[in-house]
Design an enzyme around this catalytic site. Structure first.
Site, PDB file in Angstrom:
ATOM      1  N   TYR A 199     -13.507  -3.123  10.947  1.00 59.78           N
ATOM      2  CA  TYR A 199     -12.124  -2.650  10.780  1.00 59.78           C
ATOM      3  C   TYR A 199     -11.397  -2.649  12.120  1.00 59.78           C
ATOM      4  CZ  TYR A 199      -8.438   0.906   9.967  1.00 59.78           C
ATOM      5  OH  TYR A 199      -7.267   1.602   9.909  1.00 59.78           O
ATOM      6  N   ALA A 200     -12.060  -2.150  13.165  1.00 56.92           N
ATOM      7  CA  ALA A 200     -11.446  -2.087  14.489  1.00 56.92           C
ATOM      8  C   ALA A 200     -11.140  -3.481  15.027  1.00 56.92           C
ATOM      9  CB  ALA A 200     -12.364  -1.330  15.453  1.00 56.92           C
ATOM     10  N   SER A 232      -3.942   0.553  13.871  1.00 58.64           N
ATOM     11  CA  SER A 232      -4.785   1.732  14.054  1.00 58.64           C
ATOM     12  C   SER A 232      -5.153   1.868  15.519  1.00 58.64           C
ATOM     13  CB  SER A 232      -6.063   1.609  13.221  1.00 58.64           C
ATOM     14  OG  SER A 232      -7.020   2.593  13.596  1.00 58.64           O
ATOM     15  N   ASN A 262       1.612  -2.054   5.333  1.00 52.77           N
ATOM     16  CA  ASN A 262       0.773  -0.865   5.480  1.00 52.77           C
ATOM     17  C   ASN A 262      -0.603  -1.034   4.849  1.00 52.77           C
ATOM     18  OD1 ASN A 262       0.302   2.184   5.773  1.00 52.77           O
ATOM     19  ND2 ASN A 262       0.144   1.904   3.568  1.00 52.77           N
ATOM     20  N   GLY A 280       0.833  -1.206   0.000  1.00 52.73           N
ATOM     21  CA  GLY A 280       0.000   0.000   0.000  1.00 52.73           C
ATOM     22  C   GLY A 280       0.860   1.246   0.000  1.00 52.73           C
ATOM     23  N   ALA A 331     -10.543  -6.142  13.221  1.00 50.59           N
ATOM     24  CA  ALA A 331      -9.429  -6.668  12.436  1.00 50.59           C
ATOM     25  C   ALA A 331      -8.093  -6.087  12.914  1.00 50.59           C
ATOM     26  CB  ALA A 331      -9.641  -6.365  10.954  1.00 50.59           C
ATOM     27  N   LYS A 332      -8.078  -4.798  13.251  1.00 47.53           N
ATOM     28  CA  LYS A 332      -6.840  -4.176  13.728  1.00 47.53           C
ATOM     29  C   LYS A 332      -6.471  -4.685  15.124  1.00 47.53           C
ATOM     30  CE  LYS A 332      -5.732  -1.490  10.242  1.00 47.53           C
ATOM     31  NZ  LYS A 332      -4.550  -1.827   9.420  1.00 47.53           N
TER      32      LYS A 332
END
Length: 258
Positions: free
Chosen positions: A150-151, A136, A82, A14, A153-154
């Site tokens: 997303y949270a 993140s 990234n 990325g 997964a992070k």
């Protein structure tokens, strides 16, 4: 310090825009040979680094990319994972389908596992290497209204990064995570615009609300990509030779916990 990475080969996933591009530029300034990858070429004729188009959510493309790098540049010394993001809609848990969860896990966890699996054997063979996972702040402070999957997964990426460090640090490989808060990128601008459109609010309102959902940002602003890149540049350098197995939060003081 300016050329402390001379002779090193670095891969930044990325790496064509935003935080990834800033990291790639920073490592290049320090003397590294930098390869960047993304699904599509950004169309930038002035792209400074060797580009390989690859979708690292697909194992065969990941393996082909690593083979191409090894053939042209030799073994990879520095890997910055990234790649990540989310295309899930806002609206909380109820609007997320299985596909949303699967996509966010693929982008933010499985892609890192996949490329680590392809590169770690060569690092083990030479008993050296550095891997940075860009995570993140939402991994510790989930924003459930708009970034629930997303949270999660992070948070999983953070746990995975720590586990990997425990296993591979004795084999000469340093592994760490970096967790930015809000960063001023084109992707962030687009995300804020989508929130504004969804809620019929102004950009200023949704920006303020998102900052508040993180507990406020004492710095009073978003980070710049170069500020994240500076931390990564230090972590992959010989100056950070005793740092491994940690997650550095760089969020302008938003996280309220120790």
């Amino acid at each position: 310090m300016e050329k402390e990475l001379t002779g090193k080969v670095a891969l930044v996933t990325g790496g064509t825009k935003g935080i990834g591009k800033a990291i790639a530029d920073r490592l290049s300034q320090a003397g590294a040979t930098v390869i960047v990858t993304a699904r599509n070429h950004p169309g930038d004729e002035n792209l400074k680094h060797h580009f390989i188009a690859a979708d690292i959510t697909i194992s065969s493309e990941t393996d082909k990319m690593v083979w191409e790098i090894n053939e042209k540049y030799g073994a990879i010394d520095i890997l910055v994972n990234n790649m990540g993001g989310s295309s899930s809609p806002s609206g909380g848990f109820g609007v997320l389908t299985d596909k949303h969860w699967e996509n966010d896990m693929q982008l933010n966890l499985h892609s890192a596992v996949r490329i680590d699996r392809a590169i770690l054997p060569q690092m083990v063979e030479k008993n050296s290497g550095v891997i940075i996972h860009v995570s993140s702040i939402t991994g510790a402070l989930p924003v459930y209204e708009s970034l629930g999957a997303y949270a999660v997964a992070k948070a999983a990426l953070n746990n995975y990064s720590k586990s990997l460090a425990k296993e591979f640090t004795p084999k000469g490989i340093r592994i760490a995570a970096v967790s930015p808060g809000m960063v001023k990128t084109d992707t962030m601008d687009a995300y804020l615009q989508s929130l504004a459109d969804t809620t019929a609010s102004s950009i200023e309102e949704v920006t303020r609300n998102l900052m508040n959902s993180l507990g406020g940002i004492p710095m009073g602003r978003m980070a710049l990509p170069d500020e994240i890149a500076e931390l990564v540049g230090f972590l992959v350098s010989p100056r950070a030779s005793y740092i491994t197995g940690v997650n550095y939060i760089i969020d302008g003081g938003a996280n309220p916990s120790l």
